[in-house]
Design a protein around this motif. Structure first.
Motif, PDB file in Angstrom:
ATOM      1  N   ILE A 187       0.833  -1.202   0.000  1.00 46.86           N
ATOM      2  CA  ILE A 187       0.000   0.000   0.000  1.00 46.86           C
ATOM      3  C   ILE A 187       0.870   1.257   0.000  1.00 46.86           C
ATOM      4  CG2 ILE A 187      -0.338   0.327   2.528  1.00 46.86           C
ATOM      5  CD1 ILE A 187      -3.413   0.593   1.717  1.00 46.86           C
ATOM      6  N   ALA A 188       2.124   1.126   0.450  1.00 45.98           N
ATOM      7  CA  ALA A 188       2.999   2.297   0.506  1.00 45.98           C
ATOM      8  C   ALA A 188       4.455   1.869   0.432  1.00 45.98           C
ATOM      9  CB  ALA A 188       2.762   3.069   1.807  1.00 45.98           C
ATOM     10  N   GLY A 189       5.283   2.783  -0.073  1.00 41.55           N
ATOM     11  CA  GLY A 189       6.719   2.522  -0.158  1.00 41.55           C
ATOM     12  C   GLY A 189       7.504   3.783   0.159  1.00 41.55           C
ATOM     13  N   ILE A 190       8.749   3.594   0.549  1.00 47.84           N
ATOM     14  CA  ILE A 190       9.595   4.710   0.959  1.00 47.84           C
ATOM     15  C   ILE A 190      10.929   4.610   0.233  1.00 47.84           C
ATOM     16  CG2 ILE A 190      10.850   5.703   2.945  1.00 47.84           C
ATOM     17  CD1 ILE A 190       8.504   4.532   4.680  1.00 47.84           C
ATOM     18  N   LEU A 191      11.391   5.736  -0.290  1.00 43.64           N
ATOM     19  CA  LEU A 191      12.673   5.764  -0.980  1.00 43.64           C
ATOM     20  C   LEU A 191      13.536   6.853  -0.362  1.00 43.64           C
ATOM     21  CD1 LEU A 191      14.492   5.054  -3.500  1.00 43.64           C
ATOM     22  CD2 LEU A 191      13.281   6.873  -4.691  1.00 43.64           C
ATOM     23  N   ALA A 192      14.586   6.448   0.346  1.00 43.41           N
ATOM     24  CA  ALA A 192      15.474   7.440   0.966  1.00 43.41           C
ATOM     25  C   ALA A 192      16.721   7.568   0.102  1.00 43.41           C
ATOM     26  CB  ALA A 192      15.859   6.997   2.369  1.00 43.41           C
ATOM     27  N   GLU A 193      16.990   8.775  -0.364  1.00 48.11           N
ATOM     28  CA  GLU A 193      18.175   9.009  -1.187  1.00 48.11           C
ATOM     29  C   GLU A 193      19.104   9.937  -0.417  1.00 48.11           C
ATOM     30  OE1 GLU A 193      16.921   8.497  -5.690  1.00 48.11           O
ATOM     31  OE2 GLU A 193      15.893  10.220  -4.819  1.00 48.11           O
ATOM     32  N   ALA A 194      20.292   9.413  -0.116  1.00 46.25           N
ATOM     33  CA  ALA A 194      21.204  10.177   0.746  1.00 46.25           C
ATOM     34  C   ALA A 194      22.410  10.672  -0.030  1.00 46.25           C
ATOM     35  CB  ALA A 194      21.673   9.285   1.886  1.00 46.25           C
ATOM     36  N   SER A 195      22.920  11.804   0.399  1.00 45.90           N
ATOM     37  CA  SER A 195      24.215  12.231  -0.110  1.00 45.90           C
ATOM     38  C   SER A 195      25.008  12.689   1.103  1.00 45.90           C
ATOM     39  CB  SER A 195      24.057  13.363  -1.111  1.00 45.90           C
ATOM     40  OG  SER A 195      23.334  14.408  -0.517  1.00 45.90           O
ATOM     41  N   GLY A 196      26.276  12.434   1.099  1.00 42.95           N
ATOM     42  CA  GLY A 196      27.034  12.788   2.303  1.00 42.95           C
ATOM     43  C   GLY A 196      28.512  12.884   2.060  1.00 42.95           C
ATOM     44  N   GLU A 197      29.215  13.129   3.128  1.00 44.66           N
ATOM     45  CA  GLU A 197      30.674  13.233   3.073  1.00 44.66           C
ATOM     46  C   GLU A 197      31.251  12.453   4.238  1.00 44.66           C
ATOM     47  OE1 GLU A 197      31.364  17.410   3.451  1.00 44.66           O
ATOM     48  OE2 GLU A 197      30.271  17.779   1.580  1.00 44.66           O
ATOM     49  N   GLY A 199      31.385   9.440   5.152  1.00 46.30           N
ATOM     50  CA  GLY A 199      30.552   8.437   5.806  1.00 46.30           C
ATOM     51  C   GLY A 199      29.390   8.990   6.587  1.00 46.30           C
ATOM     52  N   CYS A 200      29.099  10.290   6.420  1.00 45.54           N
ATOM     53  CA  CYS A 200      28.016  10.908   7.177  1.00 45.54           C
ATOM     54  C   CYS A 200      26.920  11.369   6.205  1.00 45.54           C
ATOM     55  CB  CYS A 200      28.590  12.099   7.938  1.00 45.54           C
ATOM     56  SG  CYS A 200      27.475  12.721   9.171  1.00 45.54           S
ATOM     57  N   ALA A 201      25.664  11.030   6.528  1.00 45.46           N
ATOM     58  CA  ALA A 201      24.562  11.433   5.644  1.00 45.46           C
ATOM     59  C   ALA A 201      24.232  12.896   5.904  1.00 45.46           C
ATOM     60  CB  ALA A 201      23.342  10.563   5.896  1.00 45.46           C
ATOM     61  N   VAL A 202      24.745  13.774   5.063  1.00 47.28           N
ATOM     62  CA  VAL A 202      24.522  15.201   5.252  1.00 47.28           C
ATOM     63  C   VAL A 202      23.076  15.532   4.897  1.00 47.28           C
ATOM     64  CG1 VAL A 202      25.211  17.488   4.444  1.00 47.28           C
ATOM     65  CG2 VAL A 202      26.931  15.710   4.772  1.00 47.28           C
ATOM     66  N   GLN A 203      22.637  14.928   3.852  1.00 53.22           N
ATOM     67  CA  GLN A 203      21.294  15.246   3.374  1.00 53.22           C
ATOM     68  C   GLN A 203      20.571  13.993   2.901  1.00 53.22           C
ATOM     69  OE1 GLN A 203      21.020  18.574   0.585  1.00 53.22           O
ATOM     70  NE2 GLN A 203      20.368  16.986  -0.814  1.00 53.22           N
ATOM     71  N   VAL A 204      19.319  13.880   3.294  1.00 52.64           N
ATOM     72  CA  VAL A 204      18.519  12.739   2.849  1.00 52.64           C
ATOM     73  C   VAL A 204      17.223  13.275   2.262  1.00 52.64           C
ATOM     74  CG1 VAL A 204      17.249  10.672   3.583  1.00 52.64           C
ATOM     75  CG2 VAL A 204      19.455  11.207   4.639  1.00 52.64           C
ATOM     76  N   ILE A 205      16.879  12.782   1.103  1.00 48.47           N
ATOM     77  CA  ILE A 205      15.560  13.089   0.548  1.00 48.47           C
ATOM     78  C   ILE A 205      14.724  11.843   0.800  1.00 48.47           C
ATOM     79  CG2 ILE A 205      14.248  13.723  -1.501  1.00 48.47           C
ATOM     80  CD1 ILE A 205      16.361  15.846  -0.647  1.00 48.47           C
ATOM     81  N   LEU A 206      13.720  12.004   1.640  1.00 48.13           N
ATOM     82  CA  LEU A 206      12.887  10.859   2.000  1.00 48.13           C
ATOM     83  C   LEU A 206      11.591  10.935   1.195  1.00 48.13           C
ATOM     84  CD1 LEU A 206      12.867   8.629   4.490  1.00 48.13           C
ATOM     85  CD2 LEU A 206      10.826   9.932   5.023  1.00 48.13           C
ATOM     86  N   GLY A 207      11.461  10.043   0.231  1.00 50.80           N
ATOM     87  CA  GLY A 207      10.273  10.052  -0.630  1.00 50.80           C
ATOM     88  C   GLY A 207       9.279   9.014  -0.143  1.00 50.80           C
ATOM     89  N   VAL A 208       8.019   9.421  -0.074  1.00 52.00           N
ATOM     90  CA  VAL A 208       6.975   8.515   0.421  1.00 52.00           C
ATOM     91  C   VAL A 208       5.841   8.459  -0.596  1.00 52.00           C
ATOM     92  CG1 VAL A 208       5.308   8.108   2.278  1.00 52.00           C
ATOM     93  CG2 VAL A 208       7.536   9.112   2.815  1.00 52.00           C
TER      94      VAL A 208
END
Ligand code: BTN
Length: 326
Positions: A187-197, A199-208
């Protein structure tokens, strides 16, 4: 109602009552003609507004559309969803959110769309996103180790499960790491796309993506076997905004806990409502295939499988149940 409020807020504040055009002009600082134009514009966006001679205007209904004003109405989250961009049609909300994040938009910025023409799923799959569903992305700056990202997506799945239950009364199960299933169908899915430096996730786009108002026959034959929607489950159309607002509030709370290393609630809820734990499964992860009994979730959200060779820890992957279920 204070002077300077917009026309919609003034109508809302009046509840069931009428507000004269003159009063609306006074409150909003607009001319009478501009108030009338604004009323017409609101109507074209789906607001139901009565107009009566001598009485003025009354708001009779608001659209179930993730417009910024509607997302914020009654929202108890304080950061997530304060900044909202709504687009009638877009390639992918994750793509738009990524651009906004690169321009420095605040954390918690939400991008929602009526439809996506190139919606993205996990593992490079396509995500079918017709009008009537709930498709959105959230900009996060979690400062987590990239290896802890699994926990973030599990937390999002827990928040989404709560939201679907609170807003629609539907009990979903969590298929690790982040799908919601009802009666074995997605019924639902989640897609997290991370970019970082470093080894640290500076930014995550969490798509739902939540299937809300598709009818069973709207799904392609291939998807019909595996997917469902709130409408198909409930047998009637379901509103989207309550699901979105409930998700934002719950996820904001769980997200703050993760930042303070408090992930017990997320792990306990993910385990209590899991469609994966306790089952024999096959997991495909990074080109490798693991088989075994799904034993538990580790504190970082990793799935632990047990088999004759011992235990295997998997950070993220694609699960298939070996008992023939989803
Ligand atoms: C999956 O289960 O494969 C993840 C699906 C994620 C879909 C959502 S819809 C909003 C956001 N924008 C996208 O392009 N994808 C995510």
């Amino acid at each position: 109602m204070k002077v300077g409020a917009d026309v919609l807020a003034a109508l809302r504040a009046a509840g069931d009552g009428f507000v004269s055009g003159e009063r609306l002009a006074e409150l909003s600082g607009l001319t009478r003609a501009a108030v009338w134009k604004k009323i017409e514009e609101l109507r074209s966006r789906g607001y139901l507004i009565d107009a009566r001679t001598h009485l003025g205007y009354r708001l009779r209904g608001a659209p179930d559309t993730p417009y910024p004003e509607e997302v914020r109405e009654g929202l108890s989250a304080s950061v997530f969803g304060r900044e909202v961009f709504y687009l009638p049609s877009v390639t992918s909300t994750n793509e738009v959110a990524k651009k906004l994040a690169a321009e420095g938009c605040p954390e918690g910025t939400l991008v929602a769309a009526e439809e996506q023409t190139a919606g993205r799923g996990r593992l490079g799959r396509r995500w079918v996103s017709p009008p009537g569903g709930l498709w959105f992305s959230l900009v996060l700056r979690p400062g987590l180790a990239l290896t802890d990202l699994g926990l973030l997506t599990v937390a999002a799945a827990v928040a989404l499960r709560r939201a679907v239950q609170a807003a629609a009364g539907v009990q979903a199960e969590i298929k690790w790491p982040n799908d919601l299933l009802v009666n074995g169908r997605k019924i639902a899915g989640i897609l997290a796309e991370a970019s970082g430096e470093l080894g640290c996730a500076v930014q995550v786009i969490l798509g739902v993506g939540v299937n809300i108002n598709q009818r069973t026959e709207d799904f392609s034959e291939e998807l019909r076997e595996r997917a469902t929607s709130l409408r198909a489950v409930l047998g009637r159309p379901a509103p989207r905004l309550p699901v979105l607002r409930a998700f934002l509030s719950s996820f904001e709370e769980l997200y703050a806990g993760i930042g303070r290393n408090r992930c017990e609630t997320v792990l306990a809820e993910a385990a209590a409502h899991s469609a994966t734990l306790g089952r024999r499964v096959r997991v495909t992860a990074g080109g490798r295939v693991f088989e075994g009994l799904a034993l538990r979730l580790d504190p970082d959200g990793a799935l632990v499988l047990g088999n004759d060779e011992g235990e295997a820890r998997i950070l993220t992957g694609e699960v298939e149940r070996l008992d023939g279920q989803a």
